[in-house]
Write an enzyme that holds these catalytic residues in place. Structure first.
Site, mmCIF file in Angstrom:
data_model
loop_
_atom_site.group_PDB
_atom_site.id
_atom_site.type_symbol
_atom_site.label_atom_id
_atom_site.label_comp_id
_atom_site.label_asym_id
_atom_site.label_seq_id
_atom_site.Cartn_x
_atom_site.Cartn_y
_atom_site.Cartn_z
ATOM 1 N N LYS A 142 0.813 -1.217 0.000
ATOM 2 C CA LYS A 142 0.000 0.000 0.000
ATOM 3 C C LYS A 142 0.849 1.271 0.000
ATOM 4 C CE LYS A 142 -3.749 -0.362 -0.410
ATOM 5 N NZ LYS A 142 -4.409 -0.618 -1.724
ATOM 6 N N SER A 143 1.917 1.229 -0.805
ATOM 7 C CA SER A 143 2.799 2.391 -0.918
ATOM 8 C C SER A 143 2.723 3.034 -2.301
ATOM 9 C CB SER A 143 4.248 1.972 -0.625
ATOM 10 O OG SER A 143 4.375 1.469 0.684
ATOM 11 N N THR A 163 2.266 0.978 -5.189
ATOM 12 C CA THR A 163 2.883 -0.022 -6.072
ATOM 13 C C THR A 163 2.278 -0.020 -7.470
ATOM 14 O OG1 THR A 163 2.910 -1.380 -4.061
ATOM 15 C CG2 THR A 163 3.696 -2.414 -6.103
ATOM 16 N N HIS A 178 6.895 -7.293 -2.787
ATOM 17 C CA HIS A 178 6.828 -6.638 -1.468
ATOM 18 C C HIS A 178 7.826 -7.289 -0.504
ATOM 19 C CE1 HIS A 178 3.297 -4.290 -2.328
ATOM 20 N NE2 HIS A 178 2.400 -5.228 -2.156
ATOM 21 N N SER A 184 -4.401 2.949 4.549
ATOM 22 C CA SER A 184 -4.808 2.425 3.249
ATOM 23 C C SER A 184 -4.992 0.908 3.318
ATOM 24 C CB SER A 184 -3.757 2.795 2.208
ATOM 25 O OG SER A 184 -4.057 2.215 0.970
ATOM 26 N N ARG A 196 -8.814 3.621 -3.423
ATOM 27 C CA ARG A 196 -9.760 4.234 -2.480
ATOM 28 C C ARG A 196 -9.680 5.750 -2.571
ATOM 29 N NH1 ARG A 196 -10.040 5.711 3.013
ATOM 30 N NH2 ARG A 196 -7.778 5.594 3.139
ATOM 31 N N GLY A 210 -6.001 7.508 -2.765
ATOM 32 C CA GLY A 210 -4.743 7.879 -3.412
ATOM 33 C C GLY A 210 -4.245 9.251 -3.005
#
Length: 284
Positions: A43-44, A46, A98, A128, A246, A248
């Site tokens: 959740k970075s 990607t 990941h 997130s 969702r 961003g």
């Protein structure tokens, strides 16, 4: 369905990341000189980064991103399906992971393969992910954000501790074949980030091609692109209301953390990330 695999003390979603594949990645997978590897903690940003890289490779032509699912364009090395795809794939290969540094194929560290490592404020990555896993049928769900913050700070979440992940991979930040990006910088200056990636990959794009990369990797385009928004994911893995994209945004964590939770998080952050120079992270 909601089981974890525990490998080398780190949790992984059992139905997506088999132990055998993790062992293969660690011990057998050979990184090639022309590979390009996208690395992130979950959740970075990607998928946004994958989209940008794919568009840079096609000089802004959206045909590839609109016709091939994102997980086939850049397979996940630690998933059973992704690993099988990658070992059969002709080069140059684009792949995503990941995995923390100590579980990645050792062949990477003596190769000239290029790595892009994307980092996001861990508070935003946490929020997130909290909303993301509540709509997935993959791993155990926390009963509240407070519980999830506790799990996250202890590293009792899939892919382990954010702090260990970042400390591990950032040890490579001085290498020529290793590019560090920050989600916050990508949001504030997306074109600047696209140009930075082009420079790193040795790609020369015309202004109209750069504009096309910017346009087709935007939040709105990705949200509407079924090849990129994970709407094609197996139905048994997702719950009603699932969405990959969702918000961003940055600093959404401020809408969800209590003052006490923010203070507790800061305390752990300062302790775990001691040794990095002040101002190293753009959210500080």
């Amino acid at each position: 369905m909601l089981d974890y695999t525990c490998f080398e003390g780190i949790l992984f979603p059992a139905n997506l990341v088999p132990k055998e594949t993790l062992q293969n990645v660690c011990n057998k997978f050979v990184v090639k000189e022309d590979d390009l590897i996208i690395l992130t903690y979950p959740k970075s940003g990607t998928n946004w980064l994958i989209e940008i890289v794919c568009l840079i490779q096609t000089k802004g032509d959206p045909k590839w991103i609109q016709s091939v699912p994102i997980w086939d364009r850049s397979p996940w090395i630690e998933t059973g399906k992704g690993y099988d795809q990658l070992i059969k794939m002709e080069g140059p290969r684009l792949m995503t992971s990941h995995l923390p540094m100590h579980l990645f194929s050792k062949s990477l560290f003596s190769s000239k393969a290029k790595v892009i490592y994307l980092i996001r404020n861990p508070r935003d990555a946490l929020v997130s992910r909290y909303f993301f896993i509540r709509k997935l049928n993959i791993v155990k769900k926390p009963d509240s954000l407070g519980t999830y913050i506790e799990w996250f700070l202890k590293g009792n979440v899939a892919y382990g501790s954010w702090f260990e992940h970042i400390r591990g991979w950032l040890s490579m930040r001085e290498c020529d074949n290793f590019l560090v990006l920050y989600y916050e910088d990508m949001k504030k200056d997306t074109m600047g980030t696209i140009k930075k990636i082009c420079d790193f990959l040795g790609k020369k794009l015309e202004p109209n091609e750069l504009n096309s990369v910017l346009k087709y990797s935007s939040f709105q385009f990705m949200k509407e692109n079924n090849m990129s928004n994970y709407s094609l994911m197996e139905k048994e893995l997702i719950l009603t209301g699932f969405t990959l994209m969702r918000k961003g945004t940055i600093e959404d964590w401020k809408n969800h953390f209590t003052v006490a939770q923010a203070e507790a998080f800061d305390k752990v952050f300062q302790k775990k990330m001691a040794g990095f120079p002040p101002g190293m992270f753009p959210w500080e």
